[in-house]
Scaffold this motif. Structure first.
Motif, PDB file in Angstrom:
ATOM      1  N   ALA A 126       0.839  -1.210   0.000  1.00 32.83           N
ATOM      2  CA  ALA A 126       0.000   0.000   0.000  1.00 32.83           C
ATOM      3  C   ALA A 126       0.871   1.256   0.000  1.00 32.83           C
ATOM      4  O   ALA A 126       0.573   2.222  -0.707  1.00 32.83           O
ATOM      5  CB  ALA A 126      -0.928  -0.010   1.212  1.00 32.83           C
ATOM      6  N   VAL A 127       1.948   1.225   0.767  1.00 36.18           N
ATOM      7  CA  VAL A 127       2.840   2.390   0.815  1.00 36.18           C
ATOM      8  C   VAL A 127       3.542   2.561  -0.537  1.00 36.18           C
ATOM      9  O   VAL A 127       3.714   3.690  -1.028  1.00 36.18           O
ATOM     10  CB  VAL A 127       3.860   2.252   1.972  1.00 36.18           C
ATOM     11  CG1 VAL A 127       4.908   3.353   1.919  1.00 36.18           C
ATOM     12  CG2 VAL A 127       3.127   2.294   3.313  1.00 36.18           C
ATOM     13  N   VAL A 128       3.917   1.435  -1.156  1.00 33.87           N
ATOM     14  CA  VAL A 128       4.511   1.483  -2.499  1.00 33.87           C
ATOM     15  C   VAL A 128       3.511   2.131  -3.468  1.00 33.87           C
ATOM     16  O   VAL A 128       3.852   3.014  -4.260  1.00 33.87           O
ATOM     17  CB  VAL A 128       4.885   0.057  -2.988  1.00 33.87           C
ATOM     18  CG1 VAL A 128       5.184   0.059  -4.476  1.00 33.87           C
ATOM     19  CG2 VAL A 128       6.100  -0.450  -2.217  1.00 33.87           C
ATOM     20  N   ALA A 129       2.246   1.701  -3.367  1.00 34.84           N
ATOM     21  CA  ALA A 129       1.197   2.262  -4.237  1.00 34.84           C
ATOM     22  C   ALA A 129       1.022   3.756  -3.988  1.00 34.84           C
ATOM     23  O   ALA A 129       0.810   4.530  -4.926  1.00 34.84           O
ATOM     24  CB  ALA A 129      -0.122   1.530  -4.008  1.00 34.84           C
ATOM     25  N   ALA A 130       1.145   4.172  -2.719  1.00 33.69           N
ATOM     26  CA  ALA A 130       1.009   5.598  -2.385  1.00 33.69           C
ATOM     27  C   ALA A 130       2.088   6.415  -3.095  1.00 33.69           C
ATOM     28  O   ALA A 130       1.823   7.485  -3.632  1.00 33.69           O
ATOM     29  CB  ALA A 130       1.101   5.794  -0.874  1.00 33.69           C
ATOM     30  N   GLY A 131       3.311   5.868  -3.101  1.00 35.94           N
ATOM     31  CA  GLY A 131       4.416   6.569  -3.757  1.00 35.94           C
ATOM     32  C   GLY A 131       4.236   6.612  -5.263  1.00 35.94           C
ATOM     33  O   GLY A 131       4.435   7.645  -5.892  1.00 35.94           O
TER      34      GLY A 131
END
Lengths: 190, 102
Positions: A126-131
């Protein structure tokens, strides 16, 4: 303040389709853990990717249109994906190292901490997707999934239930965003 | 007496707000289809269609059509002439804004 191009790029991820499919995938993965069908966590991600592509092409593109960003943006995204995957792998190694330290200290695998692992890995994604999408709400999903992992450990219910609950929040957010897009498009038609 | 205008003349084809919005969006991306521009420009379909025809007739944008799921989708790119027109417009607009002062 971000550039207009960056705002355009971020807006292209605001339709909710990714949230809806990712949330549904988390629900199915959680249900898999709940019903001892752990294989769901392997089967679901590629199916979710295909489902998102179909949903985007059939529902989003006819209403929001299609845009192709410039080569520099695409190359930057590709570079950032590489960095993100690297960071994700590093985070996974760190989590496994912590678990390994637990094994060494206690002489047995810390089973309760293992319950947090699926949610933690999904939080990293999810954090990867946020970036990649420049969308802060995916970072919130990451925090929610971390909380789901902590909840699984604290309540001792296993990883399934809290994953289903977190997935439901993500999917519901996506459904609201997508419904808004469909309603706006209907207004434009009128 | 010199009768030439002191301020640069803004190209009305580019200066019109709806067309300017479309041109600027196209300058920021590689290509965009009609629906995308419709949402970004906030125009009606009819109005956008008219504006795109004018821009295309002037050679500032180029379009391609393709069939997706049985529907024709028109995709637009800013042509080299479109990029040049925007550069000229920006330079002229800078002069105009500088003349206003603070």
């Amino acid at each position: 303040m971000s550039s207009p191009e960056a705002r355009l790029y971020r807006a292209s991820w605001a339709d909710g389709s990714l949230d809806l499919v990712a949330g549904a995938a988390v629900i199915v993965i959680g249900a898999g853990y709940w019903t001892d069908l752990v294989v769901a966590s392997i089967v679901v991600p590629p199916l979710a990717l295909v489902a998102w592509q179909v949903l985007h092409r059939r529902v989003v593109e006819p209403r929001a249109g299609r845009v192709e960003f410039r080569r520099e943006r695409r190359e930057r995204s590709r570079r950032e994906l590489g960095w993100s995957v690297g960071l994700g792998v590093a985070a996974l190694v760190a989590v496994l190292a912590v678990l390994g330290a637990g094994v060494a200290a206690r002489g047995a695998f810390p089973g309760d901490l293992v319950d947090a692992l699926p949610a933690t890995l999904l939080a990293v994604l999810a954090v990867v997707a946020a970036g990649l999408t420049r969308s802060p709400r995916f970072a919130w999903y990451g925090a929610l999934l971390l909380a789901a992992g902590a909840g699984a450990v604290l309540t001792g219910t296993g990883p399934g239930l809290t994953l289903v609950l977190a997935g439901a929040v993500v999917a519901a957010t996506g459904a609201v965003l997508l419904a808004r897009l469909v309603a706006d498009a209907r207004e434009d038609e009128a | 007496m010199d009768r030439a205008p002191v301020l640069p003349v803004l190209d009305p084809l580019v200066h019109e707000p709806a067309r300017l919005r479309v041109l600027v969006v196209l300058a920021m991306v590689e290509s965009a289809d009609f629906m995308y521009l419709l949402r970004q420009a906030g125009l009606s379909r009819g109005n956008l269609s008219v504006q795109m025809s004018r821009l295309e007739d002037a050679g500032l944008v180029a379009s391609t059509k393709r069939v997706v799921d049985g529907r024709v989708r028109t995709s637009y790119v800013l042509s080299p002439a479109g990029h040049e027109a925007l550069r000229t417009y920006r330079a002229a607009m800078r002069e105009v804004l500088a003349a206003i002062g603070d």
